[in-house]
Enzyme design. Structure first.
Site, PDB file in Angstrom:
ATOM      1  CG  HIS A 172       5.334  10.922   5.567  1.00  0.00           C
ATOM      2  ND1 HIS A 172       5.678  10.098   4.520  1.00  0.00           N
ATOM      3  CD2 HIS A 172       4.347  10.275   6.238  1.00  0.00           C
ATOM      4  CE1 HIS A 172       4.916   9.003   4.551  1.00  0.00           C
ATOM      5  NE2 HIS A 172       4.109   9.085   5.578  1.00  0.00           N
ATOM      6  CG  HIS A 217       7.790   2.577   5.180  1.00  0.00           C
ATOM      7  ND1 HIS A 217       7.590   2.822   3.847  1.00  0.00           N
ATOM      8  CD2 HIS A 217       6.618   2.889   5.784  1.00  0.00           C
ATOM      9  CE1 HIS A 217       6.367   3.254   3.651  1.00  0.00           C
ATOM     10  NE2 HIS A 217       5.763   3.298   4.807  1.00  0.00           N
TER      11      HIS A 217
END
Length: 639
Positions: A172, A217
């Site tokens: 992830h 991110h």
């Protein structure tokens, strides 16, 4: 066991005045080892190669091990003990035999655990094959590969079933070096993951200020890394650990022009390594075997892109660090009935997760088609659930797809629609990802996803801790190739379309007996005062079973005080209802009266892969790196 040159005693100074002296003794073979040696030597002083072969086959269950390999083991032990040059040694004496049992590379606890260095061979292949070393000869390439030989690469599961039949080692936010909010983005974590055997790499794509594509991110303070750098690293390291396919999951926040640019990057970087289907949608996923040395893409197919003043303003907010809800944030959470059920953790998830849903309901928007060249590269089509969860889990006969759920959404789906989740994962792929509140990159319990058939249980590989140890343990199975075949009962349907129900308590199928004999090697890997300042350590071992709720259990040995080579000689029994889904987690701690107990090593082993008999069990540090010398001597038996 640690070393024949170890000191006979160790001294500890107290308050710089008093000297405490502790005698160091090497632990000898436990009674069970002596008994086994006597049985197979028929009371003799030496064990011949034939007798060793009998022991390995009959007691250790190494039914496929040949007599010649047993003879090589014997010679290897003598060589390591510097006895190979001595005359008239008819075999292994008791101490040699004991040392053999403590060599984890010769006597490891699970199938394919042995870390034999790879040999290399040269061959000619198309460019799609991984290159470690390349010389050009005409129009072909000559490559040097690590040959998949020896126990390290012993893939023994059937690899010809569709991808949906396998648990897949999944990362992830694979590009993050640390926490989810302010750490650096880099290709280094991607490289480390691939070297460990991870097969699913996640990249979040965002536009840069230079009309390019970055990986970061989104809507956080994480620093970006160029997409092309990540792709080149994936190409270089994709198959150093495993020949089976690497899946790149893309969460893109791009315009159609940039999507087209990504498509160009993918095709130019990976060339013939890149696999994509000729048809728009697959009726069934291909197998890992058919996709060896291939890279495949999984993402949500681009829809019509909405160009409007409102959309441009939204894009500007995103570029400047504003927050919008994401595809994964709303997966299973965006229906009217679910919106009213959002908990605090869910609300934070809406702030912290990186995936963006670019849909806009403004009817005055000018519509432009998504990049077709990008869409055609997608092998595993992803999408957010529409409507109620039960509807999202419906299985279509004409196509397969991927569904993403947060860990909370999975828990709720498992509680109310557990068998529907299992039925969905028989043909389709379910990806589970950490909730947004895990800003420190911690992880969740993976066994809930596994027992419901979820193939992609996505983990933060930099989020060290017990949950990640379980992930490491699961994917030690099947030669560490990153693909583990799901148990057959998760793929079966009954006469009335019934499937496995994880909530149902089943009768005990078998009992695992675990005996912890002793441990050694800490003196070589740690300083004298690492555990206790004034005395040798006080070690104890904890043994856990992690699996379906009925099987979960934990046991603990007694504490052995002031001993660098503790001998426990204790046995525990674990009744298992679903041994196919069980992991045995082992952790050594050092007892501390005044503070938290110190960590002395850990490992996690898949129960279906356990070898019976007396085994050397190597331990690992908190990050999952193997300790050089620390091992336990244990016995595993099934009843």
């Amino acid at each position: 066991m640690a070393s024949s040159k170890s000191p006979d005693s160790c001294n500890y100074k107290m308050f710089k005045c008093f000297n405490r002296k502790f005698k160091i003794t090497e632990a000898g073979p436990p009674p069970d080892v002596k008994e086994v040696f006597s049985t197979f030597t028929r009371g003799g002083e030496y064990m011949s190669a034939d007798q060793l072969h009998r022991f390995l086959v009959e007691y250790q269950g190494e039914v496929e091990l040949t007599a010649s390999k047993a003879e090589r083991f014997l010679k290897e032990v003598l060589q390591r003990r510097n006895d190979v040059g001595r005359d008239n040694i008819p075999g292994l004496d008791l101490n040699h035999f004991f040392y053999l049992l403590f060599f984890d590379d010769l006597n490891g606890p699970i199938k394919s655990e042995v870390e034999t260095p790879p040999t290399y061979y040269i061959s000619a292949f198309p460019f799609r094959t991984l290159i470690n070393f390349v010389n050009t000869y005409g129009f072909t390439m000559i490559y040097v590969f690590p040959k998949m030989v020896g126990n390290r690469y012993d893939v023994h599961h059937d690899m010809t079933a569709p991808l949906s039949h396998y648990y897949i080692y999944t990362g992830h936010n694979s590009y993050l070096t640390g926490n989810q909010l302010s750490s650096d983005c880099s290709d280094v974590p991607i490289i480390k993951a691939l070297q460990r055997g991870v097969r699913v790499i996640e990249l979040d794509l965002w536009p840069s200020n230079k009309d390019d594509v970055n990986v970061l991110h989104g809507r956080t303070l994480t620093s970006p890394v160029p997409l092309i750098k990540c792709l080149k690293s994936i190409k270089e390291y994709a198959f150093v650990k495993s020949p089976y396919p690497v899946v790149i999951t893309l969460e893109d926040h791009l315009t159609p022009d940039l999507q087209a640019k990504v498509a160009e990057m993918l095709t130019q970087t990976f060339e013939d390594l890149l696999y994509y289907p000729q048809s728009k949608c697959l009726a069934e996923f291909p197998s890992p075997e058919s996709l060896k040395h291939r890279i495949i893409i999984s993402t949500k197919p681009p829809k019509e892109y909405l160009e409007s003043k409102r959309h441009k303003e939204k894009a500007n907010r995103l570029m400047s660090g504003g927050r919008e809800s994401s595809e994964e944030e709303t997966s299973g959470l965006d229906t009217p009935e679910r919106k009213g059920e959002l908990e605090v953790d869910d609300r934070v998830t809406l702030l912290n997760d990186s995936d963006q849903d670019d849909e806009d309901s403004n009817n005055s928007c000018e519509r432009k088609s998504g990049a077709p060249e990008y869409k055609r590269l997608i092998t595993i089509h992803a999408g957010k659930p529409e409507g109620a969860m039960k509807d999202a889990l419906k299985v279509a006969s004409e196509k397969v797809r991927r569904l993403s759920l947060s860990e909370q959404a999975l828990e709720k789906a498992a509680a109310s629609h557990g068998t529907d989740v299992v039925r969905f994962t028989q043909r389709n792929v379910l990806r589970v990802y950490p909730k947004g509140t895990r800003v420190t990159s911690s992880n969740y319990k993976p066994n809930i996803g596994w027992m419901h058939g979820a193939q992609m249980v996505a983990f933060n590989m930099q989020g060290y801790g017990k949950s990640l140890w379980l992930m490491h343990g699961m994917f030690r199975a099947n030669g560490g190739c990153g693909y583990v075949k799901k148990p057959h009962f998760l793929m079966q349907k009954g006469p009335h379309n019934e499937v496995f129900d994880p909530k149902r308590t089943l009768p005990v199928k078998k009992t695992l007996k675990v005996k912890v004999y002793m441990g050694d090697g800490w003196r070589l890997d740690f300083s004298q005062t690492h555990f206790d300042t004034y005395s040798p350590p006080d070690f104890y071992t904890k043994v856990y079973i992690v699996g379906v709720p009925a099987d979960c259990a934990k046991k603990k040995t007694k504490i052995m005080e002031d001993n660098w080579a503790p001998v426990w000689d204790q046995e525990f029994k674990f009744p298992l209802t679903v041994p196919e889904l069980a992991l045995v987690r082992i952790e050594v701690r050092e007892y501390d009266r005044s503070d938290k107990d110190d960590f002395g090593g850990q490992t996690c082993l898949p129960v279906p892969e356990l070898k019976p008999g007396i085994r050397a069990v190597p331990l690992y540090d908190r990050k999952g790196e193997k300790l050089k010398s620390v091992k336990l001597l244990m016995r595993f038996q099934f009843e």
